[in-house]
Design a protein around this motif. Sequence first.
Motif, PDB file in Angstrom:
ATOM      1  N   GLY A  80       0.899  -1.050   0.156  1.00 10.10           N
ATOM      2  CA  GLY A  80      -0.177  -0.283  -0.418  1.00 10.10           C
ATOM      3  C   GLY A  80       1.141   1.810  -0.136  1.00 10.10           C
ATOM      4  N   ASP A  81       1.866   0.880   0.388  1.00  9.89           N
ATOM      5  CA  ASP A  81       3.222   2.182   0.349  1.00  9.89           C
ATOM      6  C   ASP A  81       3.367   2.752  -0.419  1.00  9.89           C
ATOM      7  OD1 ASP A  81       2.404   3.038   3.826  1.00  9.89           O
ATOM      8  OD2 ASP A  81       4.114   1.308   4.159  1.00  9.89           O
ATOM      9  N   LEU A  82       3.744   1.527  -0.967  1.00  9.08           N
ATOM     10  CA  LEU A  82       4.625   1.757  -2.629  1.00  9.08           C
ATOM     11  C   LEU A  82       2.686   2.359  -3.836  1.00  9.08           C
ATOM     12  CD1 LEU A  82       7.116   0.635  -4.594  1.00  9.08           C
ATOM     13  CD2 LEU A  82       5.776  -1.302  -5.146  1.00  9.08           C
ATOM     14  N   ASP A  83       1.970   1.422  -3.345  1.00  7.64           N
ATOM     15  CA  ASP A  83       1.125   2.428  -3.958  1.00  7.64           C
ATOM     16  C   ASP A  83       0.761   3.574  -4.058  1.00  7.64           C
ATOM     17  OD1 ASP A  83      -1.166   2.010  -6.126  1.00  7.64           O
ATOM     18  OD2 ASP A  83      -2.444   2.425  -4.561  1.00  7.64           O
TER      19      ASP A  83
ATOM     20  N   GLU B 252      11.374   1.439  -8.559  1.00  2.47           N
ATOM     21  CA  GLU B 252      10.506   2.460  -7.090  1.00  2.47           C
ATOM     22  C   GLU B 252      10.649   1.931  -5.831  1.00  2.47           C
ATOM     23  OE1 GLU B 252       8.217   5.400  -8.746  1.00  2.47           O
ATOM     24  OE2 GLU B 252       9.939   5.193 -10.378  1.00  2.47           O
ATOM     25  N   ALA B 253      10.109   1.031  -5.687  1.00  2.00           N
ATOM     26  CA  ALA B 253      10.524   0.708  -3.703  1.00  2.00           C
ATOM     27  C   ALA B 253      11.800   1.080  -3.734  1.00  2.00           C
ATOM     28  CB  ALA B 253      10.668  -1.077  -4.569  1.00  2.00           C
TER      29      ALA B 253
ATOM     30  N   GLU C 292      14.021   5.176  -0.346  1.00  3.83           N
ATOM     31  CA  GLU C 292      15.729   6.563  -0.298  1.00  3.83           C
ATOM     32  C   GLU C 292      15.226   7.764  -0.015  1.00  3.83           C
ATOM     33  OE1 GLU C 292      18.360   7.680  -3.772  1.00  3.83           O
ATOM     34  OE2 GLU C 292      18.311   5.693  -3.959  1.00  3.83           O
ATOM     35  N   LYS C 293      13.976   8.372  -0.091  1.00  2.00           N
ATOM     36  CA  LYS C 293      13.346   9.157  -0.201  1.00  2.00           C
ATOM     37  C   LYS C 293      12.754   9.276   1.319  1.00  2.00           C
ATOM     38  CE  LYS C 293      13.467  10.857  -5.152  1.00  2.00           C
ATOM     39  NZ  LYS C 293      12.208  11.314  -6.661  1.00  2.00           N
ATOM     40  N   LYS C 294      12.698   7.899   1.491  1.00  2.00           N
ATOM     41  CA  LYS C 294      11.808   7.970   2.913  1.00  2.00           C
ATOM     42  C   LYS C 294      10.311   8.021   2.766  1.00  2.00           C
ATOM     43  CE  LYS C 294      15.197   9.135   6.117  1.00  2.00           C
ATOM     44  NZ  LYS C 294      16.512   8.926   5.724  1.00  2.00           N
ATOM     45  N   ALA C 295      10.113   7.525   1.868  1.00  2.00           N
ATOM     46  CA  ALA C 295       8.155   7.509   1.337  1.00  2.00           C
ATOM     47  C   ALA C 295       7.652   5.779   2.544  1.00  2.00           C
ATOM     48  CB  ALA C 295       8.967   7.852   0.036  1.00  2.00           C
ATOM     49  N   ALA C 296       8.854   5.575   2.453  1.00  2.00           N
ATOM     50  CA  ALA C 296       8.434   3.727   3.115  1.00  2.00           C
ATOM     51  C   ALA C 296       9.288   3.250   3.459  1.00  2.00           C
ATOM     52  CB  ALA C 296       8.250   2.719   1.130  1.00  2.00           C
ATOM     53  N   SER C 297       9.322   2.534   4.780  1.00  2.00           N
ATOM     54  CA  SER C 297      10.048   1.989   5.369  1.00  2.00           C
ATOM     55  C   SER C 297      10.812   0.283   4.491  1.00  2.00           C
ATOM     56  CB  SER C 297       9.543   1.375   6.581  1.00  2.00           C
ATOM     57  OG  SER C 297       8.973   0.145   5.886  1.00  2.00           O
ATOM     58  N   GLU C 298      12.015  -0.208   5.785  1.00  2.00           N
ATOM     59  CA  GLU C 298      12.907  -1.283   4.833  1.00  2.00           C
ATOM     60  C   GLU C 298      11.575  -2.505   4.083  1.00  2.00           C
ATOM     61  OE1 GLU C 298      16.561  -1.407   5.750  1.00  2.00           O
ATOM     62  OE2 GLU C 298      17.203   0.356   5.095  1.00  2.00           O
ATOM     63  N   GLN C 299      10.795  -1.913   5.108  1.00  2.00           N
ATOM     64  CA  GLN C 299       9.644  -4.019   4.821  1.00  2.00           C
ATOM     65  C   GLN C 299       9.752  -3.560   3.221  1.00  2.00           C
ATOM     66  OE1 GLN C 299       9.605  -4.244   8.790  1.00  2.00           O
ATOM     67  NE2 GLN C 299       8.075  -6.282   7.674  1.00  2.00           N
ATOM     68  N   ILE C 300       9.445  -2.293   3.028  1.00  2.39           N
ATOM     69  CA  ILE C 300       8.220  -2.946   1.440  1.00  2.39           C
ATOM     70  C   ILE C 300       9.378  -4.238   0.449  1.00  2.39           C
ATOM     71  CG2 ILE C 300       9.486  -0.738   0.259  1.00  2.39           C
ATOM     72  CD1 ILE C 300       7.239   0.669  -0.504  1.00  2.39           C
ATOM     73  N   LEU C 301      10.831  -3.382   0.597  1.00  2.00           N
ATOM     74  CA  LEU C 301      11.539  -4.380   0.257  1.00  2.00           C
ATOM     75  C   LEU C 301      11.266  -5.824   0.129  1.00  2.00           C
ATOM     76  CD1 LEU C 301      15.444  -2.115   0.361  1.00  2.00           C
ATOM     77  CD2 LEU C 301      13.189  -1.965  -1.300  1.00  2.00           C
TER      78      LEU C 301
END
Lengths: 567, 272
Positions: free
Chosen positions: A355-358, A494-495, A500-509
């Motif tokens: 959802g963060d990536l979206d 994108e992830a 890198e831009k702190k728009a999502a936590s590393e969890q997203i990877l």
Amino acid sequence: MNLESLAFSPPSSETGSIGSRLAEALPGAGNATGDRNFPWAAGKETKFAQQRVYLDSFDWRLWRAGWILETVQAGNGWQWRLFPRPGASPSSSNGGKKKENPYQEFRGRLNSSRKQYAAEHLPDGPIADRIRPLIGIRALLPRLELDIQGRELPLVDGRQKTVVRLRQQRRHLRNPLWAAAAEQAGAEVTLEDPLLLKSVRGFEKPLRQVAAYFTENGWQTQPTSTLLSDFEALELEPGQDPARYVLTIDPEAPAGQVTRDVFLTLLDNMESCLDGCLAGWDTEFLHDFRVAIRRTRSIQGQMRLLFQGPTYDRFRQSFRWLGGLTGPTRDLDVLHLKLAGYQAGLPVAVQQSLGDLDRYLERHEAQVRRKMVRSLRTQRAQRLLLDWRTWLLAGTESQQTVAAEVPVSQIAAARIWKIYRRVLKKGKALTPQSPAEGLHEVRLDCKKLRYLMEMYRGAFPGSIRRCIRVLKGLQDNLGDFNDYEVHQVLFRAEALQAVEKKAASEQILLAVGRLLEVLDQRQQGEREAFAGRFREFATDDHQRWFRDLFRRPAKQAEKALEAAHRA
Amino acid sequence: MHSLAVYSIKGGVGKTATAVNLAYVGASLGYRVLLWDLDPQGATSYYLRVKAKVKGGGRRMLQAKSSLDRWILGSDFDGFDLLPADFSYRHLDLVLQESKQPRQKLAEVLEPLTSQYDWLLLDCAPSISLVSEGVFEAVDALLVPTIPTTLSLRTLEQLLKHLKDWGRGRPQVLPFLSMLERRKSLHRKVAEAVARSEAGFLQTAIPFSALVEAMGKHRSPVAAYSPRCGPAACFRKLWAEMETAVTAGADGHALQEPKAKVIAEIHKALQN
């Protein structure tokens, strides 16, 4: 006789109130006693004003499905109405809830009148249930705005009950999409309607009597306006999908002239989509714009034997640049649209992280879109389309080679036959162990083949359709194979950017890792399916179809070209 | 099509004024509205300048094989049609009694009109009879004008008790305060008690007004001759509230319904 409304043109062309026109033209009418054939009195004349907006997608999906959607100003707000297009049998899609009368009309209140609606913005209810499956990802746009102003005079009986209404109105029609694009010519028109007689339910007899009285006194009946006639007044052709234009081609016409027409058609497509791309009405505008550019570039390459001179090559480079401008936005559009589908089947926790990536994709897309819009508005982009059109229309002989005079069916067949044989050769050489590059080469050749067959299909009436269908089966497989690969690269990039831009936590990877696994599996599935699809594409029967259609004219083209060169 | 009956066991509570004015509001919002004047007195038909006469009478209407189309008359207002009253409606109970399924008969004859109209309003005669029960079966909701008096509350209580065991197809009950006169202490007390309790009344109250009474003189809905007056605004508000309640009910999200017990408590409190 249509008993709902009749239109009349009175002998006098005077303007003013209906009552005064009536009194002047028919002194006996309207005072309840003057004429026994006209026993009704004129009631109180009132003014009225109404606004209506007709909505449809850019490619007329509702119209083509047999529906008309209008919003009407009513009370202090707006109402929307979905009703069957006259003469059409609308699709009765209501989400499969229950069987219904297909000629039903639906009405509902709208809290606000928006200029455009995406499927997700539609207020829930019976109208949205029917529209959503039809429009898909296309937005509903205002196709026609109608401002009606006029006067109404009731004719009343002895009980002061209205039995017929006389209406005099002026209608201002506007095509908001053209008006928005500052194409003022033809975007607006004002029509003065003839005098309308409107029936009141259950009082059809007085309407007939009034009509007969008018006719006896020399008033002429007139056709009443329809929605279709309103569209025509604005030179709009509802139902015509602007991106699915099939060119009529004379097979014996010179290839150079026909190819210019093909380019012009594609240029028309590009220009019709451009406003939607700039305004971001929906993602399909950019998609169609890019398809038109890709087709142009492909045909430019395939048909370069017809043209000569440095200008043609400069156009080829410029269109490559134009296509490049729109790539990043379209990539993100596609990722955003596909993400929901790809997520299905993944664990809930992974879906939540995605959802963060979206959200990041949405923001990034908006950023990239702004940049694209700026570039598309530059003089270079605007001039390119203008210059290309000028060049195509000029059509001087010095720009063309001798091949341009050969009949188009021969030249197109020669190109199609050549690429087709190349696809067969390369496809047959591929094994399950061949590197992915081999598949990509076949995919690119298939695209060239498809564009050639589609754009020149008019030169091969009839059986070319089945050849296109066979090719499409193979292309679907190759397209999916490529999409899964490209999407893996893009999702990964994108992830990483989002983190890198702190728009999502590393969890997203981790979540994206799971997603990439799914895409990789699907890509492998397509890879394994290729052999079967290719066998189907290259059956003896299918090869015969292509041979019968293209081989002989291709040989004729060779001979014609040889002769031309000798001469 | 949504259907609504303006209904009360008690007479003189403002049913006809409510039905005519609401139908007018609905039509002015762009809906196609049909109002059936079921009261043999024919007051609705009178208000709309239509003769309270139906060819063949109520018997022919209910026994018709085709739809009620042929009896529908347009009012003076766009989108607002009327099925007029007829004095023979006083015998509708007997006609219904003769049919196989008396309670379902009205719903059956109204069915073919569902694709022609967005809203059907029934202006019912004051009584509780077989016709009333046919109405309960035919409509989505009962809009019950209730004068803020003990007798009116008592009839509302009676209605709720009657409907308690109605079972499947029970209409939503939407009472509202009608002919409210704030200068009267009883009216004030009832209005306050209704607002305080969970009596399930709609929030809009229609005030008693000489302008509403003047409908008989103008023979048209209030908003047609006095669009900016208070009662016209109240009817618009009442429509909005009723529309929300009925559409929510159709989607299976009915609002909290009034309970006979709560009404009885208010009634009792007033007596003390």
